[in-house]
Design a protein around this motif. Structure first.
Motif, short mmCIF file in Angstrom:
data_model
loop_
_atom_site.label_atom_id
_atom_site.label_comp_id
_atom_site.label_asym_id
_atom_site.label_seq_id
_atom_site.Cartn_x
_atom_site.Cartn_y
_atom_site.Cartn_z
N LEU A 20 5.13 47.77 -38.14
CA LEU A 20 4.08 48.05 -37.28
C LEU A 20 3.38 49.50 -37.67
N VAL A 21 4.18 50.46 -37.75
CA VAL A 21 3.78 51.90 -37.91
C VAL A 21 2.88 51.80 -39.11
N ARG A 22 3.25 51.26 -40.44
CA ARG A 22 2.58 51.25 -41.38
C ARG A 22 1.15 50.75 -41.23
N VAL A 23 1.21 49.64 -40.65
CA VAL A 23 -0.01 48.82 -40.32
C VAL A 23 -0.99 49.82 -39.50
N ALA A 24 -0.48 50.36 -38.46
CA ALA A 24 -1.32 51.42 -37.60
C ALA A 24 -1.90 52.52 -38.09
N ASP A 25 -0.93 53.07 -39.11
CA ASP A 25 -1.39 54.15 -40.02
C ASP A 25 -2.81 53.71 -40.74
N GLN A 26 -2.67 52.45 -41.21
CA GLN A 26 -3.79 52.04 -42.14
C GLN A 26 -5.06 51.92 -41.37
N LEU A 65 1.84 36.04 -32.79
CA LEU A 65 2.84 36.50 -33.97
C LEU A 65 4.25 37.05 -33.29
N ARG A 66 5.17 36.76 -33.81
CA ARG A 66 6.48 37.12 -33.44
C ARG A 66 6.35 38.42 -34.09
N ILE A 67 6.92 39.39 -33.16
CA ILE A 67 7.20 40.82 -33.39
C ILE A 67 8.61 41.19 -34.06
N ARG A 68 8.71 41.70 -35.17
CA ARG A 68 10.09 42.04 -35.55
C ARG A 68 10.70 43.15 -34.80
N ASP A 69 12.04 43.37 -34.78
CA ASP A 69 12.50 44.64 -33.97
C ASP A 69 12.66 45.61 -34.97
N SER A 70 13.34 46.77 -34.56
CA SER A 70 13.05 47.88 -35.68
C SER A 70 13.87 47.76 -37.02
N HIS A 71 14.72 46.56 -36.93
CA HIS A 71 15.47 46.30 -38.09
C HIS A 71 15.01 45.41 -38.87
#
Length: 91
Positions: free
Chosen positions: A58-64, A81-87
């Motif tokens: 999510l962070v990488r997509v948001a940065d883009q 979409l199913r959101i993945r956890d931090s792992h």
């Protein structure tokens, strides 16, 4: 004001000045600056979904897209979409 009018986001301006993005927004509104639309366009959201499904965080997509990760999370969730956890595991 000039930075925002040249395309910088409230997030980037907040980072630059060491203040909260809401404070940036308040200053801009008080100065009569017209605020840009929040969130992502449908095309950008579909591209974000493609990137996220391809394994980007999510962070990488948001940065883009120069938005907050919560914006990406919200848009992807609305798309179902199913959101993945931090792992990286599906929730």
């Amino acid at each position: 004001m000039e930075g925002y009018q040249r395309g910088r986001t409230t997030y980037r301006l907040a980072e630059q000045f060491g203040i909260h993005r809401v404070t940036v927004s308040q200053h801009l509104r008080r100065s009569g600056v017209s605020m840009r639309r929040q969130g992502l366009s449908d095309d950008a959201l579909h591209e974000a979904a493609r990137l996220y499904e391809g394994g980007s965080s999510l962070v990488r997509v948001a940065d883009q897209f120069d938005v907050d990760p919560k914006t990406i999370w919200s848009g992807l969730s609305r798309m179902g979409l199913r959101i993945r956890d931090s792992h990286g595991r599906a929730r």
